[in-house]
Design a protein around this motif. Structure first.
Motif, PDB file in Angstrom:
ATOM      1  N   ARG A 199      41.609 -53.533  25.918  1.00 31.73           N
ATOM      2  CA  ARG A 199      43.007 -53.766  26.077  1.00 31.73           C
ATOM      3  C   ARG A 199      43.165 -53.987  27.576  1.00 31.73           C
ATOM      4  O   ARG A 199      42.867 -53.577  28.482  1.00 31.73           O
ATOM      5  CB  ARG A 199      43.739 -52.274  25.784  1.00 31.73           C
ATOM      6  N   PRO A 200      44.057 -55.228  27.642  1.00 26.79           N
ATOM      7  CA  PRO A 200      44.050 -56.037  29.128  1.00 26.79           C
ATOM      8  C   PRO A 200      44.814 -55.090  29.825  1.00 26.79           C
ATOM      9  O   PRO A 200      45.895 -54.184  29.554  1.00 26.79           O
ATOM     10  CB  PRO A 200      44.920 -57.180  28.796  1.00 26.79           C
ATOM     11  N   GLU A 201      44.925 -55.211  31.372  1.00 28.21           N
ATOM     12  CA  GLU A 201      45.654 -54.509  32.316  1.00 28.21           C
ATOM     13  C   GLU A 201      46.712 -55.250  32.839  1.00 28.21           C
ATOM     14  O   GLU A 201      47.764 -54.956  33.164  1.00 28.21           O
ATOM     15  CB  GLU A 201      44.618 -54.193  33.608  1.00 28.21           C
ATOM     16  N   VAL A 202      46.500 -56.379  32.703  1.00 27.91           N
ATOM     17  CA  VAL A 202      47.451 -57.474  33.084  1.00 27.91           C
ATOM     18  C   VAL A 202      48.079 -58.137  31.682  1.00 27.91           C
ATOM     19  O   VAL A 202      47.261 -58.572  31.008  1.00 27.91           O
ATOM     20  CB  VAL A 202      47.061 -58.612  33.929  1.00 27.91           C
ATOM     21  N   GLY A 203      49.388 -58.276  31.766  1.00 30.48           N
ATOM     22  CA  GLY A 203      49.815 -58.493  30.220  1.00 30.48           C
ATOM     23  C   GLY A 203      49.426 -57.785  29.159  1.00 30.48           C
ATOM     24  O   GLY A 203      48.861 -58.039  28.123  1.00 30.48           O
ATOM     25  N   ARG A 204      49.261 -56.401  29.326  1.00 30.53           N
ATOM     26  CA  ARG A 204      49.033 -55.390  28.265  1.00 30.53           C
ATOM     27  C   ARG A 204      49.888 -55.252  27.116  1.00 30.53           C
ATOM     28  O   ARG A 204      51.200 -55.027  27.263  1.00 30.53           O
ATOM     29  CB  ARG A 204      49.112 -54.102  29.332  1.00 30.53           C
ATOM     30  N   PRO A 205      49.323 -55.355  26.019  1.00 23.06           N
ATOM     31  CA  PRO A 205      50.456 -55.215  24.866  1.00 23.06           C
ATOM     32  C   PRO A 205      50.811 -54.020  24.680  1.00 23.06           C
ATOM     33  O   PRO A 205      50.182 -52.845  24.851  1.00 23.06           O
ATOM     34  CB  PRO A 205      49.628 -55.718  23.700  1.00 23.06           C
ATOM     35  N   LEU A 206      52.185 -53.694  24.277  1.00 22.17           N
ATOM     36  CA  LEU A 206      52.610 -52.406  24.186  1.00 22.17           C
ATOM     37  C   LEU A 206      52.898 -52.182  22.670  1.00 22.17           C
ATOM     38  O   LEU A 206      53.806 -52.787  21.948  1.00 22.17           O
ATOM     39  CB  LEU A 206      54.131 -52.382  24.915  1.00 22.17           C
ATOM     40  N   LEU A 207      52.152 -51.059  22.237  1.00 23.07           N
ATOM     41  CA  LEU A 207      51.898 -50.834  20.780  1.00 23.07           C
ATOM     42  C   LEU A 207      53.295 -50.148  20.253  1.00 23.07           C
ATOM     43  O   LEU A 207      53.659 -49.216  20.821  1.00 23.07           O
ATOM     44  CB  LEU A 207      50.697 -50.041  20.672  1.00 23.07           C
ATOM     45  N   THR A 208      53.726 -50.667  19.295  1.00 23.51           N
ATOM     46  CA  THR A 208      54.989 -50.123  18.660  1.00 23.51           C
ATOM     47  C   THR A 208      54.474 -49.407  17.139  1.00 23.51           C
ATOM     48  O   THR A 208      55.432 -48.605  16.686  1.00 23.51           O
ATOM     49  CB  THR A 208      55.945 -51.142  18.311  1.00 23.51           C
ATOM     50  N   ALA A 209      53.477 -49.840  16.558  1.00 19.91           N
ATOM     51  CA  ALA A 209      52.944 -49.205  15.571  1.00 19.91           C
ATOM     52  C   ALA A 209      51.446 -49.387  15.252  1.00 19.91           C
ATOM     53  O   ALA A 209      50.613 -50.412  15.928  1.00 19.91           O
ATOM     54  CB  ALA A 209      53.572 -49.993  14.256  1.00 19.91           C
ATOM     55  N   GLY A 210      50.873 -48.407  14.892  1.00 18.48           N
ATOM     56  CA  GLY A 210      49.155 -48.610  14.399  1.00 18.48           C
ATOM     57  C   GLY A 210      48.505 -48.216  15.920  1.00 18.48           C
ATOM     58  O   GLY A 210      49.081 -47.563  16.415  1.00 18.48           O
ATOM     59  N   HIS A 211      47.355 -48.700  16.060  1.00 18.28           N
ATOM     60  CA  HIS A 211      46.525 -48.527  17.187  1.00 18.28           C
ATOM     61  C   HIS A 211      46.001 -49.818  17.405  1.00 18.28           C
ATOM     62  O   HIS A 211      45.987 -50.859  16.917  1.00 18.28           O
ATOM     63  CB  HIS A 211      45.564 -47.344  16.752  1.00 18.28           C
ATOM     64  N   TRP A 212      45.231 -49.684  18.584  1.00 16.98           N
ATOM     65  CA  TRP A 212      44.664 -50.629  19.439  1.00 16.98           C
ATOM     66  C   TRP A 212      43.249 -51.108  18.509  1.00 16.98           C
ATOM     67  O   TRP A 212      43.011 -50.415  17.385  1.00 16.98           O
ATOM     68  CB  TRP A 212      44.397 -50.664  20.810  1.00 16.98           C
ATOM     69  N   ILE A 213      42.608 -52.347  18.821  1.00 17.34           N
ATOM     70  CA  ILE A 213      41.423 -52.738  18.117  1.00 17.34           C
ATOM     71  C   ILE A 213      40.313 -51.812  18.341  1.00 17.34           C
ATOM     72  O   ILE A 213      40.155 -51.324  19.185  1.00 17.34           O
ATOM     73  CB  ILE A 213      41.235 -54.144  18.967  1.00 17.34           C
ATOM     74  N   ASP A 214      39.719 -51.533  17.373  1.00 14.54           N
ATOM     75  CA  ASP A 214      38.503 -50.681  17.139  1.00 14.54           C
ATOM     76  C   ASP A 214      37.207 -51.682  17.174  1.00 14.54           C
ATOM     77  O   ASP A 214      36.912 -52.417  16.347  1.00 14.54           O
ATOM     78  CB  ASP A 214      38.615 -49.908  15.769  1.00 14.54           C
ATOM     79  N   PRO A 215      36.561 -51.418  18.113  1.00 10.58           N
ATOM     80  CA  PRO A 215      35.230 -52.280  18.162  1.00 10.58           C
ATOM     81  C   PRO A 215      34.267 -51.984  17.101  1.00 10.58           C
ATOM     82  O   PRO A 215      33.591 -52.836  16.724  1.00 10.58           O
ATOM     83  CB  PRO A 215      34.675 -51.566  19.455  1.00 10.58           C
ATOM     84  N   ALA A 216      34.547 -50.748  16.141  1.00 11.69           N
ATOM     85  CA  ALA A 216      33.833 -50.777  15.001  1.00 11.69           C
ATOM     86  C   ALA A 216      34.140 -51.666  13.827  1.00 11.69           C
ATOM     87  O   ALA A 216      33.532 -51.642  12.797  1.00 11.69           O
ATOM     88  CB  ALA A 216      33.410 -49.292  14.627  1.00 11.69           C
ATOM     89  N   ASP A 217      35.424 -52.347  14.005  1.00 13.90           N
ATOM     90  CA  ASP A 217      36.046 -53.081  12.933  1.00 13.90           C
ATOM     91  C   ASP A 217      36.248 -54.590  13.574  1.00 13.90           C
ATOM     92  O   ASP A 217      37.184 -54.743  14.042  1.00 13.90           O
ATOM     93  CB  ASP A 217      37.500 -52.364  12.517  1.00 13.90           C
ATOM     94  N   PRO A 218      35.132 -55.301  13.132  1.00 12.43           N
ATOM     95  CA  PRO A 218      35.219 -56.633  13.814  1.00 12.43           C
ATOM     96  C   PRO A 218      36.431 -57.660  13.315  1.00 12.43           C
ATOM     97  O   PRO A 218      36.615 -58.482  13.691  1.00 12.43           O
ATOM     98  CB  PRO A 218      33.828 -57.174  13.434  1.00 12.43           C
ATOM     99  N   ASP A 219      36.909 -57.086  11.958  1.00 12.79           N
ATOM    100  CA  ASP A 219      37.966 -57.928  11.402  1.00 12.79           C
ATOM    101  C   ASP A 219      39.422 -57.107  11.733  1.00 12.79           C
ATOM    102  O   ASP A 219      40.298 -57.634  10.948  1.00 12.79           O
ATOM    103  CB  ASP A 219      37.779 -58.072  10.048  1.00 12.79           C
ATOM    104  N   GLY A 220      39.453 -56.390  12.424  1.00 15.00           N
ATOM    105  CA  GLY A 220      40.739 -55.748  12.698  1.00 15.00           C
ATOM    106  C   GLY A 220      41.652 -56.266  13.872  1.00 15.00           C
ATOM    107  O   GLY A 220      40.701 -56.630  15.027  1.00 15.00           O
ATOM    108  N   VAL A 221      42.895 -56.690  13.522  1.00 17.39           N
ATOM    109  CA  VAL A 221      43.658 -57.357  14.782  1.00 17.39           C
ATOM    110  C   VAL A 221      45.041 -56.576  15.040  1.00 17.39           C
ATOM    111  O   VAL A 221      45.370 -55.921  14.294  1.00 17.39           O
ATOM    112  CB  VAL A 221      43.760 -58.918  14.166  1.00 17.39           C
ATOM    113  N   VAL A 222      45.570 -56.941  16.167  1.00 21.99           N
ATOM    114  CA  VAL A 222      46.820 -56.511  16.408  1.00 21.99           C
ATOM    115  C   VAL A 222      47.870 -57.689  16.545  1.00 21.99           C
ATOM    116  O   VAL A 222      47.501 -58.705  17.282  1.00 21.99           O
ATOM    117  CB  VAL A 222      46.812 -55.890  17.895  1.00 21.99           C
TER     118      VAL A 222
END
Length: 814
Positions: free
Chosen positions: A109-132
C-alpha cells in the motif's frame, strides 16, 4: 409598548397578503443561499479531505520504463516520491459492462497517494489476481468485493478484493481510464510506469513539472496530470450549481430588499395622517421607526428560520445531487456556522433596507402639511391632450349611406368635416368631391382611461422610475434564468452546435484493421458517418503540462467541429483549439503553437476556436492526415460516430458491441448537460421565488396607485367618468408600469445572460458562444402574462376604490 403592539397588530391584519408573500420570499431566498453553500462545500471539501488523508501526490508522471525516479527525489521542492509503479492499459468487463482501465502494479500500500479503502480489504500477496478498484470505476461497473472481472480477448480474470477512494483524476468513459491497483504479477507486460511527486509548495506545481521533464527528457514523458486538474474534475458541475444558486439567491435578496423598501415607502405616503396622529399623542420618531423595523424584521426572521429548519430537516432528502450535497455538508465542521450566518446576513440586509425606509416615517411632522392641489408631475402633456380629443385627428372613410338618410354630425363617431355646430359651407356651385363620393371623416378618439392611466404611471418621474426599476430587477433575473434553461436544453436538442456532433466513441484493439472496422461501423443503418481518429498526450511549450492532441477525420471527410471563432482546418498543419488550450498557452486564433509528442515536435497553425466540452477545453484538433505527415505509421485508435436523426445511442451501441469483434469498445459521448439535470429544478424554484418578489413589488405599486388616486376621484367623476372608466385608469397605470419593466428587463436581461453564460463557459474551458436566448414567442408570452396578471390584480382594488361613497372620498382628500 401596548399602543405599539396594537398598531403592529392592526398593520398585520390590514396587509396579510403582503406579509405572507414577504415570509415566503425570504424563505425561498435563504433556502437557495443555504443550498448554494452546501453545494460549494460538497464540491470542495470531500476531495480535499481525501487528498489530505491519502497524502496525495501533486503531480503524476506517466513515463516509459527507462525513466529513473531516483533523480526526481533530489529535485528542490519535492517532499516525497511515489513509485515508480508499472502500468498497463486493459479493458475489464463485468455483467456486460466494459471499462478501459489502467492496471497499476503495487507490491504494498503506497504512502503517497494512499488509497482509502471504503469496502473490502487491500491486495493480498497470496492472491495474484486480486485487485482493488477506484470507487468511481466501481460505481460505473456496479462492482462489489468478490466480483470477478473478465479481460476481453484473454482467458484471464481478476477478483475484486476492495474498493478505495483516490484523489487522482476520476474515471470518465471514453476519456479517462479507471484506476485498478493490482499485484505486480498481474501486470506481466507493462507498457510504462507512473511516478507521483508530493511537493512542499503546491503553488510551484508548474515549475516542478518543468524540472521533472527536463531531468527525465521530453521523450520519456507520456502524460502529466496535476492535483489542480483532479480537483477541478472532482468539483465538476457541483460548483457550477452552487454558483448559479448563489448568484440568483443574492439577486433575489437584493430584489426583496428593494421591494420591502418600496412597500414601506408607499405605506408611509399613504398613512401620513395616521403617523402624524401617533406623534401627536406622544410617539417619538424612534418609536415610529421601530414599529416598521421590528414588524418587517419579524417577517424576515420567520422566513429565514423556516428556511433553515426545513433545509436542515429535509435537505438531505432532496433527490439527486442536491440531497447528497446537503447530506455531506451537514457533516462538515463549518456547517453550523453557515446554517446560522447565512439566514442572519439575509435578515440583517432586509433590516437595513427596512431601516432606510422607516427613517422617513420618523421624519413625518406631527402636524400634517397640506398637500398641494396640483400633482408634482404637472399637467397633461401635449400628446396626452391631443389623445383626449383637444386636438382630434380625423381619418377620411367612405360612407356606405348616401343621400338625406345619412348620419349627420350628431351620429356616433362620424362627424362633418368642420365638426358639430359649425356653420354650413357656402354653396359655390362646385360640388364637393368628398360629398359626391360619399366621403366622411371619422374622428379617432383614444379612451380617456388609457390616456389618464399613462399619465398617472409616468407623471411623477422619480417615483415612477423607482417603481419600474424595483419591478425590473426580479423580471431581469427571470430572463437570465430562462436563458440558462434554454442553454442547457440546447445541449440536449442541438448537441452538434455545442461541440458534440457525434454521439458514440468506438475504440478498437491495437492492430485492428482500419478498413474492416470502418466498414463494420458504417454498415449499421443508424450510423450516418464514422470519423477515424487518434488522441495522444502532448507536452506544451515550457513543458509544464500535457494537453490532448486529436486527429479526427480526413481532408476528404472532415470532422464537423462546432466553431465559435475563425474557420475550419483545411490545409496542412492547420488546427482548431479549445478555449482552455488558448488560455493555457496564452495564444489567439492565428498563432502558431509548438508541442511535443514523445520525442517528435508538432507545429500547428491555430485557424479557429472550437467549442470543446471535454478535457476542460485543453484540446487541439486537426485532421488525421496532418498527424500522419509527422508520423506516417499512425493508425486510427478510435472512431467518432455521427448517428442519423432519431437514432437511440444506447441501442446502436449495444448492437455494435454485439456484432463487433471481442475488443471493440463502444461508449456514449459524455454530455456536460447530463450533470446539470438538477439545475432545471433549481431554475424553476428560483423563478418561483423571483415571481414572489415581483408580486410583492406589484402589490406595492397597485396599493400606492390606488391611494394616490383617491383624491382624484371627485375630479374624475365631475368630468363625467364612470366607475368603470375610473377603474380603467388605475389598471392602465399598473399595466404601463409593468410593461415598461418587462421591456427594460428583456433589453438588459438578454445581454446580461449572454455575458454570464459565456463567461462561465470561458472559465470552464468550453469557451464562449454557448449561450442561447429564449425564443421570442416565449419571451412575449411571459411578458404578456406579467402585464395581464398585473392588470388583473389591479382591477379588484381599483374597482372597490372607484365605488367608494362620497363621504369616504372627501375624508381621504382631507
Amino acid at each position: 409598548m401596548r399602543a405599539t403592539l396594537r398598531w403592529a397588530h392592526s398593520d398585520l391584519r390590514t396587509h396579510r397578503g403582503e406579509a405572507l408573500f414577504l415570509v415566503l420570499a425570504t424563505a425561498g431566498i435563504v433556502a437557495s443561499l443555504l443550498l448554494a453553500t452546501a453545494l460549494f462545500g460538497y464540491a470542495t471539501n470531500p476531495w480535499q479531505r481525501v487528498f489530505a488523508q491519502a497524502r496525495g501526490a501533486h503531480v503524476w508522471l506517466h513515463t516509459d520504463r527507462a525513466a529513473d525516479a531516483g533523480e526526481l527525489a533530489a529535485l528542490d521542492g519535492v517532499e516525497a516520491v511515489a513509485g515508480p509503479y508499472p502500468t498497463a492499459s486493459a479493458t475489464v468487463a463485468v455483467r456486460g459492462t466494459r471499462a478501459s482501465v489502467e492496471l497499476r502494479g503495487t507490491a504494498e500500500r503506497p504512502e503517497v497517494g494512499r488509497p482509502l479503502l471504503t469496502a473490502g480489504h487491500w491486495i493480498d500477496p497470496a492472491d495474484p489476481d486480486g485487485v482493488v478498484l477506484e470507487s468511481r470505476l466501481a460505481r460505473a461497473l456496479l462492482a462489489q468485493p468478490g466480483d470477478t472481472l473478465a479481460l476481453p480477448g484473454t482467458p484471464r480474470t481478476l477478483t475484486v478484493l476492495g474498493i478505495a477512494d483516490s484523489p487522482e483524476r476520476r474515471y470518465r468513459p471514453g476519456e479517462q481510464p479507471g484506476l485498478v491497483w493490482a499485484p505486480p504479477a498481474a501486470v506481466p507486460d507493462p507498457g510504462g510506469q507512473v511516478i507521483g511527486l508530493r511537493l512542499t509548495d503546491p503553488g510551484e506545481t508548474d515549475y516542478a513539472v518543468q524540472r521533472a521533464v527536463t531531468v527525465l527528457g521530453a521523450g520519456a514523458i507520456g502524460q502529466v496530470s496535476t492535483w489542480e486538474q483532479a480537483r477541478a474534475e472532482a468539483q465538476g458541475d457541483n460548483r457550477l450549481l452552487g454558483q448559479v444558486l448563489g448568484l440568483f439567491g443574492l439577486g433575489a435578496l437584493l430584489a426583496a430588499g428593494l421591494a420591502v423598501h418600496g412597500a414601506i415607502g408607499t405605506r408611509i405616503r399613504g398613512h401620513l395622517r395616521d403617523i402624524s396622529v401617533l406623534k401627536a399623542i406622544g410617539f417619538t420618531p424612534g418609536q415610529v421607526v421601530r414599529v416598521f423595523l421590528l414588524l418587517h424584521l419579524a417577517y424576515a426572521l420567520l422566513g429565514a428560520v423556516a428556511a433553515a429548519a426545513l433545509t436542515q430537516a429535509f435537505g438531505s432528502r432532496f433527490p439527486g445531487r442536491l440531497g447528497d450535497a446537503v447530506g455531506v455538508w451537514q457533516g462538515l465542521p463549518g456547517h453550523t456556522v453557515a446554517l446560522v450566518a447565512v439566514p442572519a446576513c439575509a435578515v440583517l440586509f432586509i433590516g437595513a433596507t427596512t431601516g432606510l425606509a422607516a427613517w422617513r416615517a420618523g421624519r413625518v411632522p406631527p402636524v400634517p402639511v397640506p398637500r398641494p392641489a396640483a400633482a408634482r408631475g404637472g399637467g397633461l402633456s401635449g400628446a396626452a391632450r391631443g389623445a383626449l380629443g383637444l386636438r382630434v385627428p380625423r381619418v377620411p372613410v367612405r360612407s356606405r349611406v348616401r343621400g338625406r338618410g345619412a348620419r349627420g354630425a350628431g351620429g356616433s363617431g362620424v362627424r362633418g368635416a368642420d365638426g358639430p355646430g359649425a356653420p354650413a359651407p357656402a354653396k359655390t356651385g362646385v360640388p364637393d368631391p368628398g360629398e359626391a363620393a360619399g366621403i366622411r371623416e371619422l374622428e379617432v378618439r383614444v379612451p380617456p382611461a388609457l390616456v389618464l392611466g399613462w399619465h398617472k404611471a409616468f407623471a411623477r418621474r422619480p417615483r415612477s422610475l423607482a417603481a419600474v426599476a424595483r419591478l425590473t430587477l426580479p423580471l431581469l433575473l427571470i430572463v437570465v434564468a430562462m436563458s440558462a434553461w434554454t442553454t442547457i436544453d440546447r445541449f440536449h436538442t442541438r448537441p452538434e452546435q455545442v461541440g458534440l456532433p457525434t454521439a458514440l466513441t468506438v475504440r478498437a484493439d491495437a492492430g485492428a484493421d482500419d478498413r474492416g472496422t470502418r466498414a463494420l461501423l458504417e454498415r449499421d443503418p443508424r450510423v450516418a458517418a464514422a470519423y477515424p481518429g487518434v488522441e495522444v498526450a502532448a507536452l506544451v511549450p515550457g513543458q509544464t503540462a500535457t494537453i490532448a492532441l486529436r486527429g479526427l477525420g480526413t481532408r476528404e471527410e472532415p470532422y464537423p467541429y462546432a466553431l465559435a471563432e475563425g474557420r475550419r482546418a483545411h490545409g496542412p498543419d492547420e488546427a482548431v483549439a479549445g478555449q482552455g488550450l488558448l488560455d493555457l498557452l496564452d495564444v489567439r486564433v492565428g498563432d502558431w503553437v509548438r508541442m511535443t509528442v514523445g520525442d517528435r515536435p508538432q507545429i500547428l497553425h491555430i485557424v479557429g476556436r472550437s467549442i470543446e466540452p471535454e478535457n476542460a477545453g485543453r484540446v487541439v484538433s486537426t485532421s488525421l492526415d496532418t498527424l500522419r505527415e509527422n508520423d506516417p505509421g499512425l493508425t486510427p485508435t478510435l472512431y467518432q460516430l455521427r448517428l442519423r436523426p432519431g437514432a437511440d445511442p444506447e441501442e446502436v451501441a449495444a448492437r455494435l458491441a454485439a456484432s463487433g469483434p471481442e475488443g471493440l469498445e463502444v461508449h456514449a459521448v459524455a454530455n456536460p448537460a447530463d450533470g446539470l439535470s438538477p439545475l432545471r429544478g433549481v431554475v424553476l424554484g428560483l423563478i418561483a421565488v423571483l415571481a414572489l418578489v415581483g408580486l410583492i413589488e406589484l402589490l406595492t405599486t397597485i396599493g400606492g396607485t390606488v391611494r394616490e388616486g383617491e383624491r382624484d376621484l371627485l375630479a374624475l367623476k365631475a368630468i363625467g367618468l364612470s366607475p368603470r372608466q375610473i377603474t380603467g385608469v388605475t389598471v392602465t397605470a399598473t399595466g404601463c408600469t409593468t410593461l415598461a419593466a418587462v421591456l427594460l428587463a428583456a433589453a438588459l436581461g438578454l445581454p446580461l445572460a449572454h455575458w454570464l453564460i459565456d463567461a462561465q463557459g470561458a472559465s470552464s474551458g468550453i469557451g464562449a458562444g454557448i449561450a442561447r436566448a429564449p425564443s421570442p414567442g416565449l419571451l412575449a408570452a411571459v411578458g404578456a402574462a406579467a402585464v395581464l396578471g398585473a392588470a388583473a390584480l389591479a382591477a379588484v382594488p381599483s374597482a372597490r376604490a372607484a365605488r367608494r361613497r362620497l363621504a369616504d372620498t372627501l375624508s381621504a382628500v382631507a
